[in-house]
Design a protein around this motif. Structure first.
Motif, mmCIF file in Angstrom:
data_model
loop_
_atom_site.group_PDB
_atom_site.id
_atom_site.type_symbol
_atom_site.label_atom_id
_atom_site.label_comp_id
_atom_site.label_asym_id
_atom_site.label_seq_id
_atom_site.Cartn_x
_atom_site.Cartn_y
_atom_site.Cartn_z
ATOM 1 N N ILE A 76 0.809 -1.228 0.000
ATOM 2 C CA ILE A 76 0.000 0.000 0.000
ATOM 3 C C ILE A 76 0.844 1.282 0.000
ATOM 4 C CG2 ILE A 76 -1.577 1.388 1.419
ATOM 5 C CD1 ILE A 76 -3.122 -1.158 2.037
ATOM 6 N N PRO A 77 1.885 1.409 0.841
ATOM 7 C CA PRO A 77 2.683 2.644 0.798
ATOM 8 C C PRO A 77 3.347 2.882 -0.558
ATOM 9 C CG PRO A 77 3.136 1.409 2.798
ATOM 10 C CD PRO A 77 2.330 0.512 1.929
ATOM 11 N N LEU A 78 3.826 1.810 -1.194
ATOM 12 C CA LEU A 78 4.444 1.937 -2.511
ATOM 13 C C LEU A 78 3.411 2.344 -3.560
ATOM 14 C CD1 LEU A 78 6.733 -1.237 -2.447
ATOM 15 C CD2 LEU A 78 7.490 1.148 -2.386
ATOM 16 N N MET A 79 2.232 1.762 -3.480
ATOM 17 C CA MET A 79 1.174 2.111 -4.419
ATOM 18 C C MET A 79 0.791 3.582 -4.290
ATOM 19 S SD MET A 79 -1.161 -1.337 -3.956
ATOM 20 C CE MET A 79 -2.521 -0.789 -4.999
ATOM 21 N N SER A 80 0.693 4.074 -3.055
ATOM 22 C CA SER A 80 0.333 5.478 -2.831
ATOM 23 C C SER A 80 1.384 6.424 -3.404
ATOM 24 C CB SER A 80 0.154 5.747 -1.328
ATOM 25 O OG SER A 80 -0.970 5.066 -0.832
ATOM 26 N N ASP A 81 2.666 6.065 -3.243
ATOM 27 C CA ASP A 81 3.737 6.903 -3.781
ATOM 28 C C ASP A 81 3.554 7.147 -5.276
ATOM 29 O OD1 ASP A 81 4.945 7.128 -1.344
ATOM 30 O OD2 ASP A 81 6.468 5.582 -1.711
ATOM 31 N N TYR A 82 3.140 6.114 -5.983
ATOM 32 C CA TYR A 82 2.974 6.209 -7.439
ATOM 33 C C TYR A 82 1.643 6.856 -7.802
ATOM 34 C CZ TYR A 82 3.168 4.713 -12.327
ATOM 35 O OH TYR A 82 3.190 4.690 -13.701
ATOM 36 N N TYR A 83 0.581 6.399 -7.168
ATOM 37 C CA TYR A 83 -0.789 6.769 -7.527
ATOM 38 C C TYR A 83 -1.074 8.253 -7.333
ATOM 39 C CZ TYR A 83 -5.934 6.460 -7.435
ATOM 40 O OH TYR A 83 -7.276 6.632 -7.657
ATOM 41 N N ARG A 84 -0.639 8.814 -6.203
ATOM 42 C CA ARG A 84 -0.968 10.201 -5.897
ATOM 43 C C ARG A 84 -0.278 11.192 -6.841
ATOM 44 N NH1 ARG A 84 -0.619 9.898 0.765
ATOM 45 N NH2 ARG A 84 -2.386 8.454 0.997
#
Length: 466
Positions: free
Chosen positions: A134-142
């Protein structure tokens, strides 16, 4: 001026092979530039951030597939309708659908960006993301989400600019974006060490240059399409979107299949399995993008000649399209089988990724038959779209990208206790080919034109009676 432009429409009266290649080569260059940008992202992420980061990006794919699917549906459906108008020498109507498509996509992009950011955590939960990812996904997604506006507007301009006879400008725009993306990937990931957020910034910023390049189209005096905010008959946008249904189905189905794959692989092979399927997707991407370029180029030719009711040229362009996809299929299969290990190691660090590499190689030997049928399936689906048979095209796309693979994935997942459920992909292509071939035989060029004339005659008769 318009008369001169119509006379110079090479799609309608130019040499068959040279006209096709004039549109195809820039399209392939543009599509390869687009896919190479994603591939370079994968290379930098896999080597500098790790296989876990590759898995995180793959989990976001279903969201982006759905969002881009609507944009593609509007863009391709609108451009096909515009191509028919140009074939009928109705530039005013073609300009109208161009304007309405562009306005609709801008409005859509603004809405989805806001909603996508507000419901981020809920979306990640639906995708089955683990606490590790989840933290890695947020880094990219936002970072990537706000740039969707530029990306979606670029898609609209790309298809209509090519339609209007500026394929080189369209290709140049994508190539420039790809080059900038590579440079920024190196700086943001390799030099600055920004990780996934660096990959997202590189992708997002690199999309601004293609948009600015395509906007120079509006400065050309030779263009046929004119943009105007004042439009009527907005229902035409939905009718055009329906004609782009197959492309929407392809995109959204790809997201759904990726979602199913991710859940199965997390259960059977863990993060290494998700990373392996991510690498496989990169390997398949180039072939599929070239198939798409061929199909898309054929649509430009076919839609205009369908409007002009030129049966012979329809047949000639189809013959070229099928020949090219067949030759390329043999080439892709050879490359995939002979050099798979070397290609896979481009995306992962040689140290500590042995399990991911082994799974990816296994997947390659499962899926290579995809290339025997995928090109023909995409060509037939594109042809059906070009001759305004969105239902038939949609059925082919839905079966190819969702119904067959999803059903087979579930079936094979239950049958086997390992990763052989990946065989669902090539088996699905075989079944789709049988279906697509039946539609193609039923709607060959002359019969399609006869059916279109019959529809027009019926509509005229009803108007007279009314």
């Amino acid at each position: 001026m318009e008369a001169t432009q119509d006379q110079d429409n090479k799609a309608l009266d130019g040499p068959i092979l040279s006209t096709f290649l004039k549109y195809l080569l820039p399209s392939i260059i543009g599509m390869l530039a687009m896919s190479s940008a994603s591939i370079v992202d994968g290379i930098f992420i896999g080597n500098y951030v790790g296989v876990t980061a590759l898995a995180a990006v793959n989990l976001i794919i279903p969201i982006l597939s759905v969002l881009f699917g609507v944009g593609l549906m509007l863009s391709i459906g609108g451009s096909v309708r515009g191509g028919k108008y140009l074939g009928e020498k109705n530039t005013a109507a073609a300009s109208g659908i161009f304007s309405k498509t562009l306005i609709a996509v801008i409005g859509y992009a603004i809405v989805i960006i806001v909603l996508g950011l507000v419901f981020e955590s809920s979306l990640f939960g639906l995708l089955g993301a683990t606490d590790e990812l989840i933290p890695l996904m947020s880094d990219y997604y936002r970072v990537i989400m706000p740039f969707l506006l530029a990306q979606l507007v670029t898609i609209v301009l790309y298809f209509f600019v090519r339609l209007d006879g500026f394929p080189s400008l369209a290709a140049t725009a994508l190539v420039m974006g790809s080059v900038v993306n590579m440079v920024l990937d190196y700086l943001f990931i390799g030099v600055f060490g920004w990780g996934l957020s660096g990959a997202a910034w590189a992708t997002g910023l690199s999309q601004l240059l293609p948009l600015l390049t395509l906007l120079t189209y509006f400065l050309s005096r030779k263009r046929k399409l004119r943009f105007s905010l004042r439009q009527k008959n907005w229902s035409e946008v939905f009718k055009a979107a329906y004609n782009g249904l197959s492309e929407f189905i392809n995109e959204i189905s790809g997201g759904i299949i990726a979602f199913i794959f991710n859940l199965m692989l997390i259960h059977r092979a863990g993060v290494d399995g998700v990373a392996a399927i991510t690498v496989l997707n990169y390997l398949l991407m180039i072939g599929f993008m070239i198939y798409f370029s061929i199909s898309d180029t054929a649509q430009v030719m076919l839609s205009q000649n369908f409007g002009a009711q030129n049966t012979q040229r329809l047949k000639q362009f189809l013959a070229i399209t099928f020949s090219m996809t067949s030759l390329l299929s043999m080439f892709f299969i050879a490359i995939l089988l002979l050099f798979n290990e070397s290609l896979i190691y481009l995306f992962v660090d040689a140290e500590g990724a042995d399990k991911t590499v082994a799974i990816a190689i296994e997947f390659v030997y499962y899926v290579w038959p995809i290339f025997i049928f995928a090109g023909a399936n995409m060509t037939i689906s594109g042809y059906l779209t070009a001759i305004h048979l969105p239902f038939q095209s949609g059925v082919v796309s839905l079966c190819r990208s969702l119904i067959f693979p999803a059903s087979l994935l579930v079936l094979l997942y239950v049958m086997f206790d390992d990763t052989r459920f990946v065989l669902a992909l090539p088996i699905g292509e075989v079944l789709t080919f049988a279906l697509a071939l039946g539609f193609f035989i039923r709607h060959q060029p002359q019969r399609a034109i006869d059916d279109e004339n019959a529809k027009k005659s019926d509509a005229t008769a009803k108007q007279r009676l009314a």
